[in-house]
Each structure stands twice: as structure tokens, then as C-alpha cells.
Design a protein around this motif. Structure first.
Motif, mmCIF file in Angstrom:
data_model
loop_
_atom_site.group_PDB
_atom_site.id
_atom_site.type_symbol
_atom_site.label_atom_id
_atom_site.label_comp_id
_atom_site.label_asym_id
_atom_site.label_seq_id
_atom_site.Cartn_x
_atom_site.Cartn_y
_atom_site.Cartn_z
ATOM 1 N N ARG A 51 4.357 -0.950 -16.382
ATOM 2 C CA ARG A 51 3.389 -0.771 -17.462
ATOM 3 C C ARG A 51 1.964 -1.108 -16.983
ATOM 4 O O ARG A 51 1.774 -1.782 -15.970
ATOM 5 C CB ARG A 51 3.737 -1.690 -18.635
ATOM 6 N N LYS A 52 0.976 -0.662 -17.747
ATOM 7 C CA LYS A 52 -0.417 -0.975 -17.427
ATOM 8 C C LYS A 52 -0.608 -2.483 -17.307
ATOM 9 O O LYS A 52 -0.036 -3.266 -18.057
ATOM 10 C CB LYS A 52 -1.346 -0.450 -18.516
ATOM 11 N N GLY A 53 -1.439 -2.862 -16.349
ATOM 12 C CA GLY A 53 -1.733 -4.272 -16.160
ATOM 13 C C GLY A 53 -2.216 -4.543 -14.752
ATOM 14 O O GLY A 53 -2.077 -3.706 -13.848
ATOM 15 N N ILE A 54 -2.792 -5.722 -14.568
ATOM 16 C CA ILE A 54 -3.205 -6.183 -13.248
ATOM 17 C C ILE A 54 -2.148 -7.165 -12.765
ATOM 18 O O ILE A 54 -2.017 -8.277 -13.290
ATOM 19 C CB ILE A 54 -4.584 -6.880 -13.294
ATOM 20 N N TYR A 55 -1.364 -6.768 -11.785
ATOM 21 C CA TYR A 55 -0.254 -7.572 -11.279
ATOM 22 C C TYR A 55 -0.710 -8.288 -10.004
ATOM 23 O O TYR A 55 -0.730 -7.709 -8.921
ATOM 24 C CB TYR A 55 0.963 -6.694 -11.013
ATOM 25 N N TYR A 56 -1.108 -9.533 -10.175
ATOM 26 C CA TYR A 56 -1.585 -10.324 -9.052
ATOM 27 C C TYR A 56 -0.375 -10.947 -8.359
ATOM 28 O O TYR A 56 0.142 -11.991 -8.746
ATOM 29 C CB TYR A 56 -2.553 -11.410 -9.543
ATOM 30 N N GLU A 57 0.096 -10.253 -7.344
ATOM 31 C CA GLU A 57 1.278 -10.726 -6.622
ATOM 32 C C GLU A 57 1.352 -10.084 -5.247
ATOM 33 O O GLU A 57 0.809 -9.004 -5.006
ATOM 34 C CB GLU A 57 2.561 -10.453 -7.409
ATOM 35 N N TYR A 76 -5.096 4.274 -12.799
ATOM 36 C CA TYR A 76 -6.338 3.500 -12.808
ATOM 37 C C TYR A 76 -6.178 2.132 -13.466
ATOM 38 O O TYR A 76 -7.036 1.259 -13.306
ATOM 39 C CB TYR A 76 -7.444 4.284 -13.514
ATOM 40 N N ASN A 77 -5.103 1.940 -14.178
ATOM 41 C CA ASN A 77 -4.918 0.700 -14.928
ATOM 42 C C ASN A 77 -3.592 0.000 -14.651
ATOM 43 O O ASN A 77 -3.256 -0.969 -15.326
ATOM 44 C CB ASN A 77 -5.048 0.982 -16.429
ATOM 45 N N THR A 78 -2.835 0.492 -13.685
ATOM 46 C CA THR A 78 -1.629 -0.187 -13.215
ATOM 47 C C THR A 78 -1.879 -0.537 -11.764
ATOM 48 O O THR A 78 -1.820 0.324 -10.874
ATOM 49 C CB THR A 78 -0.390 0.709 -13.350
ATOM 50 N N ILE A 79 -2.197 -1.801 -11.522
ATOM 51 C CA ILE A 79 -2.705 -2.208 -10.212
ATOM 52 C C ILE A 79 -1.929 -3.421 -9.702
ATOM 53 O O ILE A 79 -1.846 -4.451 -10.375
ATOM 54 C CB ILE A 79 -4.208 -2.555 -10.284
ATOM 55 N N ILE A 80 -1.359 -3.288 -8.507
ATOM 56 C CA ILE A 80 -0.778 -4.425 -7.803
ATOM 57 C C ILE A 80 -1.857 -4.923 -6.848
ATOM 58 O O ILE A 80 -2.319 -4.176 -5.983
ATOM 59 C CB ILE A 80 0.489 -4.030 -7.035
ATOM 60 N N THR A 81 -2.268 -6.162 -7.002
ATOM 61 C CA THR A 81 -3.436 -6.648 -6.266
ATOM 62 C C THR A 81 -3.210 -8.041 -5.712
ATOM 63 O O THR A 81 -2.462 -8.843 -6.282
ATOM 64 C CB THR A 81 -4.679 -6.638 -7.194
#
Length: 503
Positions: A51-57, A76-81
Motif C-alpha cells: 500500500r501507499k506509504g514511506i517504508y523506512y527499512e 510515486y507514493n509507495t517508497i522503500i527508503t
């Protein structure tokens, strides 16, 4: 694109095995947990929907986690970072900086972003590919230095993706076809590639029908430089912008003498090859027909005919380079790529096949990365703590907000837009200037808005006093006079500095 009334999630109904939702409405809240839940040596495709979200992992797809498909709800809004960089993890250890590391073969990713936010602090890998037969479709790979890495004896097909960086942002030992991708250089004097193709490979990095672009203010960049001997890189029918250096390619410690750097029927303002370096040549037209997937990914590309001695020499060439730098153990870790042993050459030909149930939904509900619509930008309004700014005009880029003397922070500022990538930088203290950058999705076009948090009417009372040109020539400003003729000093050919002083 023919967008239907149903969302991507609804259209994939019945085809999703695991849902990841950072807000808690799925099976897991992290991507790593979802991957870990899949059985080792899985022999049927498993679809993970994020799902959309910023996944800081920091995510690892282990070597035994085969046949995994990762699908984002919105690219643009589903980001693994993550924000690791070489000297943060271990001195010079680029290969531990990954945000997402894919060790397993037969991995596919769709409609999702992989990001490293290390910035200019050093090498930081967003996507680290170790496994063979991997596919990325309509993904974004975002970073600065070393954004994308692929390992030895592995093949990868990357189609309709956006890849961004400033230095060597596509590098490694693999055999990869980049098909219809946008390659976006974010800094002046940058390098797109730093290939390290092993000796005797016919193919290394192939960029076919790609679009090369530059960020705001970027004036010059290079197609690549050779990280190891025998770097093999070809730009095939690609769009090359004005910012491309006329030399095309760059040398690196004499390794350019062994490299295979070629262009073929490229076009655009940067495609004039009359001033290219001697080691950057045009591809022989008689070889052009070989640049297709079936040939690029064939077993015949790998020098298995050299036997055990050739196999060992290929690995030792890499090992000795790291050994000379004082880090031999890191070569072993990197080369094994999550395995217990060194990788063998691929034993079967590979014709990439997308997972059609997913690919068609993404294709029908997104715009291609190179579509011109991604260069457009529309700003509807500016919000202060969620309330629209009276009198906002998207063509006006400078604003002042008067705060109370007792205020220690200003309002939260945002822009309303359906198609802009917006970042906001707040001042360390107030009075101070807020900088908002609104970029088109292809990051080629943009507008910078400035909002001054003022006290005691400091913004409205500003009085311009003079302009200083090239640090020496001063021009007094007169009230009401908006245009000035400025004569440069004899011998001056350009304006290198312009400073406006206020009272």
C-alpha cells in the motif's frame, strides 16, 4: 493508458497473496516481514501488494525466497527508503549500503520506488541485485552515488523505469538491458554508468530506446567511466540532451583502454559525436541486430568455454582489486551475493516474461516514464496549516508571511498539485526563508517558491540598495527603476556572480 473506475488493488483482486500496509490494514506493516513469511525455495509466484506509504527499512530478499513479485499501489507514493552510506556502515563498504537487496533469482517488481537518501555523504545503493533473471517494470530507483548495482553472472531486464543519480549511479558486473527507461542525472559533472563487465562477455549494459535527462541547473555529464577493465556499455537509439558532454565518455585510471563504449543511432542535442573521446565509438551496424533480448540473455554471452581456469580468473580479477584496496573480505561477501558459494554461470537461455496478471494492470493504469505528460506541472494552491493562501498565484514565486513576535515556528506549508513532486525546506529559525521545490514527475521542469517568515514587517520593508557583478562592479539601485544597462570589465566574457544587497 486507459484508467478504469477500479483501483489497481481492486483490479488485482484474487491475484494478491500478501498485503503490506504501514498503517496496519494489511497482513504486515513492513516489506521485510512479508518476504520472510514466504517459504524458502517457493515454486509458485507469490504476489506481495504494498500500500501507499514511506517504508523506512533495509530489506533483503534472501537467496531462497524465489518467485516473489513486489507490487506497489502507486509508484510515486509507495517508497522503500533507507539512508545508509559507505562510511556510515563500514569505511568504503558500498555493498552494505543497500536499501533493497534482491539475492533470489526470478524476482519481479512493479510500480514501486526504491530509494537511498544518503545524498552527497557517499555511496548509497537503492537497489542491489544479486539474483539471476530479475525484472523491474515501471519502478523508480532514486539516489545520488551508486543508486543501482548488479552483481556478477546475473541477468536483469529493466523496462519503463526512472533511474536517478549523480555519480556512477548505474554500476556493477551484471548483464542488464535497460529498455525505454529515463536516466536522470542530478548533478553537474556526473556519470551515468560505471560498468565493470567481466572480460570476454559480448554484452554488459545495454540502454535501448532510453531518454537521458538532467536536473535543474545541471550543465554537463558523462555517459560513463570504467570502474573495472573491460567495461561494456552501449547506448542504442537513445535520446541524448544538451547537457551531455561533447566528449561523451570519461577515462578512469587507464581502464578506458580496455572498455567497449558504443552508441548507435542516438538522437537529440547531445548526440553529436564529432568530439567524442577516441575510446567512445559508434556500434558497428553489422552487430546491431544482435541487441535483442534472446541474444543478450543467452548462455552464449558467458565464457563457459574457458573452463575452470577462466571461471577462477574472472573471480580473482575482482578479488585482487579489492585486496589491493585493503578489503579482500568484502569482495568475498559481495561476490557470493547472499549465497554460501560463489555464483556459477547461468546454465539456460533466458527470455524475460512479465507476470501478465500484474503487468497488464500496471500498464493500463499508469503513464510510461518517458510519456510527455510527466514533464507537465500544475500548482493549484499553497496551504498554510491546511488553509489556502489568499491571493496565491502559481506564477508568483515569492511570498512573505507576517508572524507574531512571540511565534517560534511558522505554519506548515504545502502545495496542492496532482502531478508535482514537492519538497519543503524550513529555516533553522525565524525570521527565515522557506524553500519549496515543485518538480514535474520526470524532474526536468520545476518551480522554486520562497516564503519568508517575517517579524516586524521585515519582509515588506526590505529596501534594495545595489547589485554587485563579478564581485567587483557595483550598480546602485534607484527607487522605481526596474531596468539597468551594465557594462562588464574589459576581458570579461560572462557574469559569474550577481549579488543583490538590501538595507
Amino acid at each position: 493508458m486507459s484508467v478504469g473506475a477500479q483501483s489497481i488493488y481492486d483490479q488485482l483482486s484474487g491475484k494478491i497473496d500478501i498485503i503490506v500496509d504501514i498503517n496496519g490494514s494489511g497482513d504486515f506493516t513492513t516489506v521485510q516481514e512479508a518476504i520472510d513469511s514466504i517459504s524458502d525455495n517457493n515454486d509458485t509466484w507469490k504476489v506481495i501488494f504494498v500500500r501507499k506509504g514511506i517504508y523506512y527499512e533495509k530489506v533483503v530478499l534472501g537467496y531462497a525466497k524465489t518467485k516473489v513479485i513486489l507490487v506497489g499501489e502507486d509508484v510515486y507514493n509507495t517508497i522503500i527508503t533507507y539512508d545508509d552510506y559507505a562510511n556510515k556502515v563500514l569505511p568504503g563498504h558500498t555493498f552494505s549500503t543497500y536499501t533493497f537487496r534482491a539475492d533470489a533469482p526470478d524476482f519481479q517488481a512493479y510500480n514501486i520506488s526504491f530509494e537511498c537518501t544518503a545524498g552527497d555523504r557517499g555511496q548509497g545503493v537503492a537497489f542491489h541485485g544479486n539474483g539471476d533473471r530479475q525484472i523491474l517494470y515501471h519502478c523508480r530507483l532514486l539516489g545520488n552515488q551508486d543508486t543501482y548495482f548488479d552483481n556478477i553472472r546475473a541477468r536483469r531486464y529493466i523496462k519503463d523505469c526512472f533511474i536517478e543519480g549523480g555519480v556512477d549511479y548505474i554500476f556493477g558486473f551484471g548483464v542488464t538491458l535497460f529498455d525505454s527507461c529515463q536516466l536522470h542525472t542530478s548533478r553537474t559533472s556526473g556519470y551515468v554508468t560505471a560498468a565493470s563487465t567481466p572480460q570476454y562477455y559480448e554484452f554488459g549494459y545495454i540502454f535501448k530506446n532510453c531518454r537521458l535527462t538532467t536536473g535543474l541547473g545541471v550543465s554537463s555529464f558523462s555517459l560513463g567511466r570504467p570502474w573495472f577493465d573491460w567495461a561494456n556499455t552501449v547506448f542504442y537509439e537513445c535520446s541524448e540532451p544538451e547537457g551531455l558532454s561533447s566528449a561523451g565518455w570519461s577515462p578512469w585510471a587507464g581502464r578506458e583502454n580496455t572498455c567497449f563504449y558504443r552508441e548507435y543511432i542516438c538522437f537529440g542535442p547531445g548526440s553529436d559525436t564529432t568530439s567524442r573521446v577516441v575510446f567512445g565509438k559508434q556500434l558497428d551496424p553489422s552487430r546491431a541486430s544482435r541487441y535483442i533480448t534472446d541474444t543478450i540473455f543467452a548462455v552464449s554471452n558467458f565464457p563457459t568455454y574457458l573452463g575452470y581456469d577462466g571461471d577462477t580468473a574472472e573471480l580473482m580479477h575482482i578479488y585482487r582489486r579489492f585486496e589491493a584496496s585493503g578489503y579482500p573480505e568484502r569482495a568475498v561477501i559481495m561476490l557470493k551475493g547472499g549465497r554460501d558459494t560463489f555464483p556459477e554461470y547461468p546454465s539456460e537461455n533466458w527470455s524475460p516474461v512479465f507476470y501478465d496478471d500484474v503487468c497488464q494492470v500496471i500498464k493500463n493504469n499508469t503513464f510510461r516514464m518517458m510519456d510527455s505528460i510527466n514533464g507537465k506541472i500544475h500548482i493549484e494552491n499553497m496551504l498554510l496549516d491546511g488553509t489556502g493562501l489568499d491571493g496565491f498565484d502559481p506564477e508568483v514565486t515569492s511570498y512573505g508571511i507576517e508572524l507574531d513576535e512571540s511565534d517560534t515556528t511558522g505554519p506548515v506549508i504545502s502545495l496542492v498539485s496532482d502531478d508535482a513532486l514537492v519538497s519543503v525546506e524550513y529555516p533553522a529559525s525565524i525570521p527565515g526563508l522557506v524553500k519549496m521545490t515543485a518538480l514535474s514527475r520526470d524532474k526536468v521542469n520545476g518551480t522554486i517558491y520562497s516564503v519568508y517568515f517575517s517579524k516586524d514587517s521585515a519582509y515588506g520593508d526590505t529596501e534594495l540598495k545595489m547589485i554587485v557583478i563579478n564581485y567587483t562592479d557595483t550598480v546602485p539601485l534607484e527607487p522605481g527603476v526596474m531596468e539597468y544597462d551594465i557594462r562588464l570589465q574589459p576581458g570579461a566574457t560572462k557574469v559569474s556572480s550577481l549579488i543583490i544587497y538590501t538595507k
